[in-house]
Enzyme design. Sequence first.
Site, PDB file in Angstrom:
ATOM      1  N   TRP A 125       0.872  -1.184   0.000  1.00  0.00           N
ATOM      2  CA  TRP A 125       0.000   0.000   0.000  1.00  0.00           C
ATOM      3  C   TRP A 125       0.906   1.230   0.000  1.00  0.00           C
ATOM      4  O   TRP A 125       1.718   1.382   0.918  1.00  0.00           O
ATOM      5  CB  TRP A 125      -0.888  -0.045   1.237  1.00  0.00           C
ATOM      6  N   ASP A 175      -0.821  10.762  -4.261  1.00  0.00           N
ATOM      7  CA  ASP A 175      -1.786  11.779  -3.832  1.00  0.00           C
ATOM      8  C   ASP A 175      -2.466  11.367  -2.517  1.00  0.00           C
ATOM      9  O   ASP A 175      -2.146  10.313  -1.944  1.00  0.00           O
ATOM     10  CB  ASP A 175      -2.806  12.066  -4.952  1.00  0.00           C
ATOM     11  N   GLU A 178      -3.728   8.016  -2.245  1.00  0.00           N
ATOM     12  CA  GLU A 178      -2.701   6.974  -2.310  1.00  0.00           C
ATOM     13  C   GLU A 178      -2.611   6.367  -3.702  1.00  0.00           C
ATOM     14  O   GLU A 178      -2.413   5.170  -3.875  1.00  0.00           O
ATOM     15  CB  GLU A 178      -2.982   5.913  -1.237  1.00  0.00           C
ATOM     16  N   GLU A 331     -16.671   4.638   4.084  1.00  0.00           N
ATOM     17  CA  GLU A 331     -15.754   5.504   3.342  1.00  0.00           C
ATOM     18  C   GLU A 331     -16.479   6.082   2.128  1.00  0.00           C
ATOM     19  O   GLU A 331     -16.454   7.273   1.879  1.00  0.00           O
ATOM     20  CB  GLU A 331     -14.553   4.672   2.898  1.00  0.00           C
TER      21      GLU A 331
HETATM   22  C1  BGC Z   1      -7.913   6.720   1.029  1.00  0.00           C
HETATM   23  C2  BGC Z   1      -6.956   7.593   1.808  1.00  0.00           C
HETATM   24  C3  BGC Z   1      -7.096   7.315   3.294  1.00  0.00           C
HETATM   25  C4  BGC Z   1      -6.931   5.831   3.580  1.00  0.00           C
HETATM   26  C5  BGC Z   1      -7.257   5.503   5.031  1.00  0.00           C
HETATM   27  C6  BGC Z   1      -7.666   5.261   1.384  1.00  0.00           C
HETATM   28  O1  BGC Z   1      -8.616   4.445   0.748  1.00  0.00           O
HETATM   29  O2  BGC Z   1      -7.769   6.907  -0.348  1.00  0.00           O
HETATM   30  O3  BGC Z   1      -7.261   8.949   1.554  1.00  0.00           O
HETATM   31  O4  BGC Z   1      -6.137   8.049   4.002  1.00  0.00           O
HETATM   32  O5  BGC Z   1      -7.828   5.082   2.793  1.00  0.00           O
HETATM   33  O6  BGC Z   1      -8.539   5.899   5.355  1.00  0.00           O
END
Ligand code: BGC
Length: 375
Positions: A125, A175, A178, A331
């Site tokens: 990751w 970014d 990620e 999310e």
């Molecule tokens: C997101 C990130 C976030 C991470 C942890 C990823 O899926 O794109 O912005 O920091 O998850 O929540």
Amino acid sequence: MHPSSGLTNLAFVTHRSALTVQRSIDLLAGSQTPQGAIPASTVHELYRYGWLRDGSWCAYALDRAGRTPAAAAWHHWVAATLLRHEHRVDQALAAVRTNTVNGAVMMPARFTLTGEQEPQAAEAWPNFQTDCYGFWLWALADHIRRGGHLDPTLQQAAQLVTRYLLGAGEVPCFDCWEEHPGQLHTASLAAVSAGLRNAGALLGDSTAQAYAEKLRTRLLGCEHTVAGGFIRFPGDTRVDGSLLWLGVPLGIVPVDGRLYATTVSRIRDELYRPEGGVRRYQGDTFYGGGQWILLAASLGWATLAMGDSDLAPQLLAWIEGSANHEGYLPEQVADDPQSPHMLAYWRERWGATATPLLWSHAMHVILHDELKAGS
Ligand code: BGC
């Protein structure tokens, strides 16, 4: 506005929803470890790390909710963690100087909840994301402004991060999602600039302030803007939900200026779904590229700051209506995915989307607070 009751927008939406702001605040505070760490998600296996970006927003929300000790505990967890990894900052800066930057040598986006470096995961990751460090300085400065105490540990850690960003702030990286490695992301540079500006003022560091202003000037130039609005990164003219942060909370541009108005208007046209929510960007395939709770809150905040009070209550209602029966926010919501095929792929690979995502709850608290302030 409720047609006949005369209630404020806020009273109307909160009355009807199952998820209360108190639930979000309790979830944020209740998820904290005794050392102060906050995981991205309490449940999702892969999200049980302390991300500096997610945590900064969570601490900021806790501060806004009057939970200063909880926010302070988080900042101390970050400071202790980073000071333990000071040698890594030196290694990262040496890599920048010698042009030998790679993802493993730069400072990570997340740590284990005990402040260690993440063990080599089965899932690689991406970790090198400068915005995390900018967001931490930004959240720390806000914490102090609201009455938090800048003790020597916090001060030393803030100086360390300032030193890191002065050297690494313009190194191309992943970014805030990620993704898209090796680019100078507009939102990342904005977080670095705002973090250095505010930390520079806090620490009395004029070098940091001058560099922050240089970055801001760069952001306003033709690399990061096209047709009067911000773009994701030089060479990619798409708009991205993270660009909302350039107005609020980062203050890179005034919310009543044309650049921000054009950017927000484009986000409304291209990423906002009238049925609810905001996508990250066009072409997003992560979990099918659905609508993100945290970006819906960001758009609500942006429009409120721009003087439009119509959209934010609707977005708050959508956010609260997206909570599951336990009052957990995901999310993202996948009822209108850009790619159903990729939604199935990610569900197969990682299971359901991370729920609860604490950053989503933090943004719920923030939008609620913004609406309360305006009602
Ligand atoms: C997101 C990130 C976030 C991470 C942890 C990823 O899926 O794109 O912005 O920091 O998850 O929540």
